[in-house]
Design a protein around this motif. Structure first.
Motif, short mmCIF file in Angstrom:
data_model
loop_
_atom_site.label_atom_id
_atom_site.label_comp_id
_atom_site.label_asym_id
_atom_site.label_seq_id
_atom_site.Cartn_x
_atom_site.Cartn_y
_atom_site.Cartn_z
N ALA A 186 0.83 -1.21 0.00
CA ALA A 186 0.00 0.00 0.00
C ALA A 186 0.86 1.26 0.00
CB ALA A 186 -0.93 0.00 1.21
N THR A 187 2.13 1.13 0.36
CA THR A 187 3.04 2.29 0.34
C THR A 187 3.26 2.80 -1.09
OG1 THR A 187 4.96 0.82 0.23
CG2 THR A 187 4.25 1.54 2.42
N TYR A 188 3.04 1.95 -2.09
CA TYR A 188 3.30 2.34 -3.48
C TYR A 188 2.21 3.22 -4.08
CZ TYR A 188 7.22 -0.94 -3.79
OH TYR A 188 8.41 -1.58 -3.60
N GLY A 189 1.10 3.38 -3.39
CA GLY A 189 0.03 4.22 -3.92
C GLY A 189 -0.48 3.70 -5.25
N ALA A 190 -0.66 4.59 -6.20
CA ALA A 190 -1.17 4.21 -7.52
C ALA A 190 -0.09 3.62 -8.42
CB ALA A 190 -1.81 5.43 -8.19
N GLY A 191 1.12 3.50 -7.89
CA GLY A 191 2.19 2.89 -8.67
C GLY A 191 2.83 3.82 -9.68
N GLU A 192 2.74 5.12 -9.45
CA GLU A 192 3.31 6.08 -10.40
C GLU A 192 4.81 5.86 -10.60
OE1 GLU A 192 0.44 8.48 -7.65
OE2 GLU A 192 1.93 6.86 -7.45
N LEU A 193 5.48 5.40 -9.55
CA LEU A 193 6.93 5.17 -9.61
C LEU A 193 7.27 3.70 -9.81
CD1 LEU A 193 8.06 7.59 -6.73
CD2 LEU A 193 7.98 8.04 -9.19
N GLY A 194 6.25 2.90 -10.12
CA GLY A 194 6.47 1.48 -10.28
C GLY A 194 6.44 0.75 -8.95
N TYR A 195 6.83 -0.51 -8.97
CA TYR A 195 6.78 -1.34 -7.77
C TYR A 195 8.14 -1.97 -7.51
CZ TYR A 195 1.80 -0.65 -8.30
OH TYR A 195 0.57 -0.07 -8.41
N LYS A 196 9.17 -1.18 -7.66
CA LYS A 196 10.53 -1.64 -7.41
C LYS A 196 10.96 -1.18 -6.02
CE LYS A 196 15.02 -1.94 -9.76
NZ LYS A 196 14.97 -3.41 -9.86
N ASP A 197 11.54 -2.09 -5.24
CA ASP A 197 11.86 -1.80 -3.84
C ASP A 197 13.22 -1.13 -3.68
OD1 ASP A 197 13.05 -4.12 -4.71
OD2 ASP A 197 12.30 -5.40 -3.10
N GLU A 198 13.46 -0.11 -4.48
CA GLU A 198 14.67 0.70 -4.32
C GLU A 198 14.46 1.65 -3.15
OE1 GLU A 198 15.77 2.74 -7.85
OE2 GLU A 198 15.97 0.93 -9.06
N GLU A 199 15.35 1.62 -2.20
CA GLU A 199 15.15 2.44 -1.00
C GLU A 199 15.23 3.93 -1.29
OE1 GLU A 199 17.85 0.69 1.81
OE2 GLU A 199 16.76 -1.21 1.76
N ALA A 200 15.93 4.31 -2.35
CA ALA A 200 16.01 5.73 -2.71
C ALA A 200 14.66 6.29 -3.15
CB ALA A 200 17.04 5.93 -3.83
N LEU A 201 13.74 5.41 -3.58
CA LEU A 201 12.42 5.85 -4.05
C LEU A 201 11.42 6.03 -2.91
CD1 LEU A 201 11.91 3.62 -7.22
CD2 LEU A 201 12.50 6.05 -7.16
N ILE A 202 11.70 5.42 -1.77
CA ILE A 202 10.70 5.37 -0.69
C ILE A 202 10.24 6.76 -0.23
CG2 ILE A 202 10.43 4.73 1.75
CD1 ILE A 202 11.80 2.06 1.01
N PRO A 203 11.13 7.75 -0.09
CA PRO A 203 10.64 9.07 0.32
C PRO A 203 9.73 9.74 -0.70
CG PRO A 203 12.99 8.85 0.76
CD PRO A 203 12.61 7.69 -0.10
N GLN A 204 9.76 9.27 -1.95
CA GLN A 204 8.96 9.88 -3.01
C GLN A 204 7.59 9.22 -3.18
OE1 GLN A 204 11.29 10.32 -6.72
NE2 GLN A 204 13.08 9.74 -5.51
N LEU A 205 7.35 8.10 -2.50
CA LEU A 205 6.10 7.37 -2.68
C LEU A 205 4.92 8.16 -2.12
CD1 LEU A 205 7.26 3.74 -1.77
CD2 LEU A 205 7.03 4.77 -4.05
N LYS A 206 3.74 7.96 -2.75
CA LYS A 206 2.53 8.67 -2.34
C LYS A 206 1.40 7.67 -2.12
CE LYS A 206 3.83 12.81 -4.95
NZ LYS A 206 3.47 13.73 -6.06
N PRO A 207 1.33 7.08 -0.91
CA PRO A 207 0.25 6.13 -0.61
C PRO A 207 -1.12 6.77 -0.79
CG PRO A 207 1.95 6.06 1.07
CD PRO A 207 2.26 7.25 0.22
N LEU A 208 -2.11 5.91 -1.08
CA LEU A 208 -3.46 6.40 -1.38
C LEU A 208 -4.36 6.46 -0.15
CD1 LEU A 208 -4.09 4.44 -4.70
CD2 LEU A 208 -3.56 6.87 -4.47
N ASN A 209 -3.91 5.93 0.98
CA ASN A 209 -4.76 5.93 2.17
C ASN A 209 -3.90 6.06 3.43
OD1 ASN A 209 -3.83 3.20 2.82
ND2 ASN A 209 -5.19 2.50 1.20
N PRO A 210 -4.53 6.40 4.55
CA PRO A 210 -3.77 6.59 5.79
C PRO A 210 -3.01 5.34 6.23
CG PRO A 210 -5.92 7.62 5.99
CD PRO A 210 -5.94 6.84 4.70
N TYR A 211 -3.56 4.17 5.99
CA TYR A 211 -2.84 2.93 6.34
C TYR A 211 -1.50 2.88 5.60
CZ TYR A 211 -1.36 -1.91 5.90
OH TYR A 211 -0.59 -3.05 5.87
#
Length: 321
Positions: A116-141
Motif C-alpha cells: 500500500a506504500t506504493y500508492g497508484a504505482g506512479e513510480l512502479g513497484y521496485k523496492d529501491e530504497e532511494a524511491l521510498i521518500p517519493q512514494l505517495k500512498p493512497l490511504n492513511p494505512y
C-alpha cells in the motif's frame, strides 16, 4: 526465544505454525488475545508464552537477553481506516519504539511493511530504497507504513540485521477474522457457497475491463517461507518486496475458486464502494529481483495451486463443523 507480534493474526499465526514445523517451540506470541475467531488460528500451536501487546515493550526490557529474533507483524491493517492518530500510534510509533529497543539490545528484526506504500504505482513497484521518500500512498494505512519505512532509512543506528517486507495481496488459511479486509478468495468461497455466484467490483478506469483489475496475489505459506529464510540468512538488511512477482486478474482468481469447487464460473459486477473508489489500485506487481538477488532460492506458488490448497482447507473445515 523467537517473538512474533500479531501472533493471532493471519500472517503471524501461519508463521508460528511454520516455525513449529521446523522444530521451534520456544516462541513468544504477542497480540491482544480478545478475539475468539483469531484464537482459532493458534489452535495446536506450540508456544512458550503469550504476552499482551500493550505490555510487550516492558516485557522485552526484562527478557531481552533471551530473545534471539523478533518478527513484528502486528499492525492495524484496515485500508479503510481514517483515524490517523490510531494508525500512527499502532503502525508507526509502536514500531519505532520496538526498533529502538532492538537496536539497543541488538536483536535482529523483520517487520511488516506493505505494498500500500506504493500508492497508484506512479513510480512502479521496485523496492529501491532511494524511491521510498517519493512514494505517495493512497490511504492513511499506507501512509503509516511508509512513514515508518522512511524513518528506518534515516536511522544512524540499527539492529545488526533487519528487514522490512512490503507484503502484496496475501491470501490463505487464517484470515477468517478479517471480514471486509479478507482476501477476495475468502469472499468468493463464501459467496459461491451461499449464492452459486461471485460479485466483483466493476472497473471505473478506462484502461481496465471489468474483472481485469490486477493484483500480485501471494500465498501466505510463501510469505512464511521468506520470513524463515531471512531468519536463517541474516546478512543483507533492507526493505524488500514480498509478492509472487506476477500480477493476475481478479477474474483469474475467482475462476480458480470456481474450478477448485468444480463449478462453472458465474461472475457478476457491482460498483466499487464510494469510500474506496478514488483510492483503488488497478494494478500491482512486485519486482522480486532484490530478494532473489540476495540469494532467496524458492519459487512462489502459482495462483491456481495456492487457491486449490486454500479452498481444499476451507472445504475440510466446513465439512468438519
Amino acid at each position: 526465544m523467537i517473538v512474533v507480534t500479531g501472533a493471532a493474526g493471519f500472517i503471524g499465526s501461519r508463521l508460528i505454525h511454520a516455525l513449529n514445523a521446523e522444530g521451534y517451540t520456544y516462541l513468544v506470541a504477542v497480540d491482544i488475545f480478545d478475539n475468539p475467531e483469531k484464537e482459532k488460528n493458534l489452535q495446536g500451536a506450540k508456544l512458550l508464552q503469550r504476552v499482551d501487546r500493550r505490555n510487550f515493550l516492558a516485557w522485552l526490557d526484562q527478557n531481552e537477553q533471551e530473545v534471539e529474533f523478533i518478527f513484528h507483524l502486528g499492525a492495524r491493517t484496515d485500508t479503510t481506516e481514517f483515524d490517523y492518530q490510531l494508525l500512527w500510534e499502532l503502525n508507526t510509533d509502536y514500531s519505532k519504539a520496538l526498533w529502538q529497543k532492538c537496536t539497543a539490545y541488538q536483536i535482529p528484526l523483520v517487520y511488516a511493511s506493505s505494498a500500500a506504500t506504493y500508492g497508484a504505482g506512479e513510480l512502479g513497484y521496485k523496492d529501491e530504497e532511494a524511491l521510498i521518500p517519493q512514494l505517495k500512498p493512497l490511504n492513511p494505512y499506507g501512509e503509516s507504513k511508509n512513514e515508518f519505512d522512511k524513518w528506518v532509512l534515516q536511522q544512524q543506528e540499527a539492529p545488526f540485521f533487519w528487514a522490512g517486507l512490503k507484503f502484496f495481496n496475501v491470501y490463505g488459511w487464517g484470515e477468517n477474522h478479517k471480514g471486509r479486509m479478507a482476501s477476495v478468495i475468502w469472499h468468493a468461497y463464501r459467496q459461491i457457497q451461499e449464492t452459486g455466484r461471485m460479485r466483483l467490483f466493476r472497473s471505473h478506469h478506462p484502461d481496465f475491463k471489468d474483472g481485469e483489475q490486477m493484483r500480485d496475489f501471494v500465498y501466505v505459506e510463501d510469505v512464511a517461507r521468506v520470513c524463515l529464510w531471512l531468519m536463517h540468512h541474516r546478512q543483507h538488511s533492507g526493505i524488500y518486496n514480498l509478492g509472487s512477482g506476477k500480477a493476475r486478474t481478479f477474474r483469474d482468481l475467482v475462476t480458480a475458486v470456481f474450478s477448485s469447487l468444480q463449478l462453472p464460473a458465474q461472475i457478476e459486477f457491482i460498483d466499487t464502494p464510494a469510500d474506496i473508489r478514488d483510492t483503488y489500485q488497478y494494478f500491482t506487481e512486485a519486482d522480486m529481483g532484490k530478494l532473489k538477488g540476495i540469494g532467496y532460492p524458492h519459487p512462489f506458488t502459482e495462483l491456481e495451486e495456492g487457491v486449490r490448497q486454500y479452498v481444499a482447507r476451507l472445504e475440510s473445515s466446513r465439512s468438519a463443523s
